[in-house]
Write a protein that holds these residues in place. Structure first.
Motif, PDB file in Angstrom:
ATOM      1  N   GLU A   1       0.834  -1.216   0.000  1.00 52.24           N
ATOM      2  CA  GLU A   1       0.000   0.000   0.000  1.00 52.24           C
ATOM      3  C   GLU A   1       0.866   1.262   0.000  1.00 52.24           C
ATOM      4  O   GLU A   1       1.927   1.303   0.633  1.00 52.24           O
ATOM      5  CB  GLU A   1      -0.899   0.027   1.253  1.00 52.24           C
ATOM      6  N   LEU A   2       0.382   2.276  -0.692  1.00 51.26           N
ATOM      7  CA  LEU A   2       1.070   3.572  -0.691  1.00 51.26           C
ATOM      8  C   LEU A   2       0.844   4.234   0.656  1.00 51.26           C
ATOM      9  O   LEU A   2      -0.277   4.206   1.179  1.00 51.26           O
ATOM     10  CB  LEU A   2       0.515   4.458  -1.811  1.00 51.26           C
ATOM     11  N   SER A   3       1.894   4.817   1.192  1.00 48.49           N
ATOM     12  CA  SER A   3       1.770   5.455   2.504  1.00 48.49           C
ATOM     13  C   SER A   3       1.306   6.908   2.341  1.00 48.49           C
ATOM     14  O   SER A   3       1.200   7.425   1.222  1.00 48.49           O
ATOM     15  CB  SER A   3       3.116   5.418   3.220  1.00 48.49           C
ATOM     16  N   ASP A   4       1.101   7.567   3.463  1.00 51.67           N
ATOM     17  CA  ASP A   4       0.740   8.990   3.441  1.00 51.67           C
ATOM     18  C   ASP A   4       1.862   9.851   2.886  1.00 51.67           C
ATOM     19  O   ASP A   4       1.646  11.000   2.503  1.00 51.67           O
ATOM     20  CB  ASP A   4       0.415   9.469   4.867  1.00 51.67           C
ATOM     21  N   ASP A   5       3.057   9.281   2.852  1.00 52.85           N
ATOM     22  CA  ASP A   5       4.191  10.024   2.327  1.00 52.85           C
ATOM     23  C   ASP A   5       4.174  10.068   0.791  1.00 52.85           C
ATOM     24  O   ASP A   5       4.887  10.848   0.173  1.00 52.85           O
ATOM     25  CB  ASP A   5       5.486   9.358   2.817  1.00 52.85           C
ATOM     26  N   ASP A   6       3.358   9.190   0.200  1.00 52.10           N
ATOM     27  CA  ASP A   6       3.263   9.139  -1.263  1.00 52.10           C
ATOM     28  C   ASP A   6       2.197  10.132  -1.733  1.00 52.10           C
ATOM     29  O   ASP A   6       1.149  10.275  -1.096  1.00 52.10           O
ATOM     30  CB  ASP A   6       2.874   7.718  -1.691  1.00 52.10           C
ATOM     31  N   MET A   7       2.461  10.782  -2.855  1.00 53.88           N
ATOM     32  CA  MET A   7       1.554  11.839  -3.322  1.00 53.88           C
ATOM     33  C   MET A   7       0.156  11.305  -3.644  1.00 53.88           C
ATOM     34  O   MET A   7      -0.840  11.948  -3.337  1.00 53.88           O
ATOM     35  CB  MET A   7       2.144  12.523  -4.568  1.00 53.88           C
ATOM     36  N   LEU A   8       0.096  10.121  -4.282  1.00 56.44           N
ATOM     37  CA  LEU A   8      -1.212   9.531  -4.568  1.00 56.44           C
ATOM     38  C   LEU A   8      -1.795   8.902  -3.306  1.00 56.44           C
ATOM     39  O   LEU A   8      -3.004   8.969  -3.053  1.00 56.44           O
ATOM     40  CB  LEU A   8      -1.078   8.473  -5.679  1.00 56.44           C
ATOM     41  N   GLY A   9      -0.905   8.301  -2.499  1.00 56.02           N
ATOM     42  CA  GLY A   9      -1.339   7.609  -1.285  1.00 56.02           C
ATOM     43  C   GLY A   9      -2.063   8.508  -0.294  1.00 56.02           C
ATOM     44  O   GLY A   9      -2.906   8.053   0.474  1.00 56.02           O
ATOM     45  N   ARG A  10      -1.765   9.800  -0.335  1.00 53.06           N
ATOM     46  CA  ARG A  10      -2.398  10.693   0.647  1.00 53.06           C
ATOM     47  C   ARG A  10      -3.702  11.305   0.136  1.00 53.06           C
ATOM     48  O   ARG A  10      -4.337  12.068   0.857  1.00 53.06           O
ATOM     49  CB  ARG A  10      -1.427  11.798   1.077  1.00 53.06           C
ATOM     50  N   THR A  11      -4.110  10.981  -1.099  1.00 50.29           N
ATOM     51  CA  THR A  11      -5.364  11.571  -1.606  1.00 50.29           C
ATOM     52  C   THR A  11      -6.582  10.870  -0.990  1.00 50.29           C
ATOM     53  O   THR A  11      -6.517   9.685  -0.626  1.00 50.29           O
ATOM     54  CB  THR A  11      -5.474  11.456  -3.144  1.00 50.29           C
ATOM     55  N   ALA A  12      -7.674  11.624  -0.915  1.00 48.30           N
ATOM     56  CA  ALA A  12      -8.914  11.060  -0.362  1.00 48.30           C
ATOM     57  C   ALA A  12      -9.402   9.912  -1.234  1.00 48.30           C
ATOM     58  O   ALA A  12      -9.925   8.912  -0.734  1.00 48.30           O
ATOM     59  CB  ALA A  12      -9.975  12.161  -0.282  1.00 48.30           C
ATOM     60  N   TRP A  13      -9.217  10.030  -2.574  1.00 46.62           N
ATOM     61  CA  TRP A  13      -9.668   8.960  -3.470  1.00 46.62           C
ATOM     62  C   TRP A  13      -8.959   7.647  -3.140  1.00 46.62           C
ATOM     63  O   TRP A  13      -9.616   6.598  -3.012  1.00 46.62           O
ATOM     64  CB  TRP A  13      -9.389   9.342  -4.939  1.00 46.62           C
ATOM     65  N   TYR A  14      -7.641   7.706  -2.987  1.00 46.37           N
ATOM     66  CA  TYR A  14      -6.893   6.474  -2.707  1.00 46.37           C
ATOM     67  C   TYR A  14      -7.320   5.881  -1.364  1.00 46.37           C
ATOM     68  O   TYR A  14      -7.564   4.678  -1.247  1.00 46.37           O
ATOM     69  CB  TYR A  14      -5.383   6.760  -2.705  1.00 46.37           C
ATOM     70  N   LYS A  15      -7.460   6.732  -0.374  1.00 48.71           N
ATOM     71  CA  LYS A  15      -7.829   6.245   0.965  1.00 48.71           C
ATOM     72  C   LYS A  15      -9.216   5.609   0.975  1.00 48.71           C
ATOM     73  O   LYS A  15      -9.502   4.757   1.820  1.00 48.71           O
ATOM     74  CB  LYS A  15      -7.781   7.397   1.970  1.00 48.71           C
ATOM     75  N   SER A  16     -10.088   6.037   0.027  1.00 51.71           N
ATOM     76  CA  SER A  16     -11.447   5.499   0.012  1.00 51.71           C
ATOM     77  C   SER A  16     -11.535   4.126  -0.663  1.00 51.71           C
ATOM     78  O   SER A  16     -12.589   3.491  -0.645  1.00 51.71           O
ATOM     79  CB  SER A  16     -12.386   6.477  -0.713  1.00 51.71           C
ATOM     80  N   GLN A  17     -10.448   3.667  -1.271  1.00 52.56           N
ATOM     81  CA  GLN A  17     -10.462   2.361  -1.942  1.00 52.56           C
ATOM     82  C   GLN A  17     -10.380   1.232  -0.910  1.00 52.56           C
ATOM     83  O   GLN A  17      -9.788   1.410   0.160  1.00 52.56           O
ATOM     84  CB  GLN A  17      -9.272   2.242  -2.910  1.00 52.56           C
ATOM     85  N   PRO A  18     -10.933   0.037  -1.239  1.00 52.45           N
ATOM     86  CA  PRO A  18     -10.779  -1.106  -0.332  1.00 52.45           C
ATOM     87  C   PRO A  18      -9.295  -1.460  -0.155  1.00 52.45           C
ATOM     88  O   PRO A  18      -8.489  -1.190  -1.051  1.00 52.45           O
ATOM     89  CB  PRO A  18     -11.522  -2.244  -1.054  1.00 52.45           C
TER      90      PRO A  18
END
Ligand SMILES: [Fe+2]
Ligand SMILES: [Fe+2]
Length: 334
Positions: A70-87
């Protein structure tokens, strides 16, 4: 059981210095002596894609839903709301897909690099220390490509690597190895520096990294330290002797090469964006309109930019091109 040829295992691993292995010797070392030292290091500290990675060990197996992808919060995509909303399973799969694609592009880049180095070696006279080092580098890059492709194969993603137009353009880069090595080594740095920067940052972050990925990055960072050192010192040694025409061409092409390579190395490919239906708003939030992404891209390019300034290739008129391409530091909003 593989037999490691280098001391990289376990807690004893340390990220090597970026400017070669014995940094404090640099000031009193001549250019030919530096090249000979790098060649010697390639003999005493090198790695084999299959002997030095235990691909079949249970802990090295790839589960696409493993949370360590999984992408962490340190990753630019990983910190987006869209990514966080994925299963969770989708988040892990996206992270692995991006990593595998990164390796596929990396091995295509290394393919071009090896061919260019062989062209470069053909131009060298007997006794040139660069000849031996170029061959060491080709051999090391071949091992990197074997391990990258093995990783890609084990993920099962149908990745295609660089685009058709980039394959066609790469033939010209290969030719530069023979006709314009200074420009060729700018291409080398433009590809190797951002990869190296990303891998070093990941290793330093302290985040949990899958052991297979960690092993691959440790091997790569260790050998890339030498490749980067060689390319930088080749440019330092030879760029000063360039004639006016080649210097002009180098000053104009270098920023384009850097801008294109940074884009390829630091953002997910269009194929990945399509596969997961990543919305345009998430891409803009993560990359296009994100000052932090700009800052990191500029940071990844900073060493090669400083080197080109040092060797006099960034003239005032060329600097305008760097600004236009948004790869000059002053362009970052405060
Ligand atoms: Fe490599
Ligand atoms: Fe390399």
């Amino acid at each position: 059981m593989p037999t490691p040829t280098g001391a990289l295992l376990g807690a004893s691993y340390q990220i090597p210095e970026e400017e070669g292995v014995v940094v404090d010797a640099r000031k009193r070392e001549t250019y030919p002596a530096l090249i000979r030292r790098l060649s010697h290091q390639s003999v005493v500290k090198h790695f084999d894609a299959y002997a030095d990675i235990d691909w079949d060990a249970p802990e090295m197996q790839i589960d696409p839903e493993d949370s360590r992808w999984e992408l962490s919060d340190d990753d630019m995509l990983g910190r987006t709301a869209w990514y966080k909303s994925q299963p969770q399973a989708v988040r892990a799969r996206i992270g692995l897909h991006i990593m595998a694609n990164f390796m596929k592009i990396g091995l295509d880049f290394e393919n071009v690099l090896k061919r260019g180095l062989l062209e470069f070696a053909m131009t060298l006279p007997n006794g040139a220390p660069e000849f031996r080092y170029a061959y060491h580098e080709v051999i090391e890059e071949a091992q990197h490509s074997l391990m990258f492709q093995e990783f890609v194969n084990r993920t099962g993603f149908p990745l295609k690597g660089i685009a058709w137009w980039q394959r066609i353009g790469s033939r010209q880069v290969v030719r530069f190895g023979r006709t314009f090595p200074e420009l060729f080594f700018v291409f080398v740095l433009a590809g190797e520096d951002p990869i190296d920067h990303v891998q070093r940052s990941a290793l330093r972050s302290g985040r949990p990294i899958h052991p297979l990925l960690k092993r691959i990055m440790q091997i790569h960072v260790t050998e890339e330290a030498r490749h980067l050192c060689f390319a930088r010192h080749y440019l330092r040694e030879h760029a000063k002797d360039l004639g006016a025409v080649k210097r002009f061409v180098l000053s104009r092409r270098a920023p384009f090469i850097l801008a294109i390579m940074a884009q390829m190395m630091m953002r997910p490919s269009p194929g990945i964006v399509r596969t997961y239906g990543i919305p345009r708003a998430a891409i803009e939030e993560a990359y296009t309109r994100n000052p932090e992404h700009r800052r990191r891209t500029l940071e990844a390019l900073s060493k090669v930019r400083d080197l080109l300034v040092e060797v006099g290739v960034v003239t005032p008129s060329a600097e305008r091109l760097w600004r236009f391409l948004r790869i000059w530091p002053e362009a970052v909003p405060a």
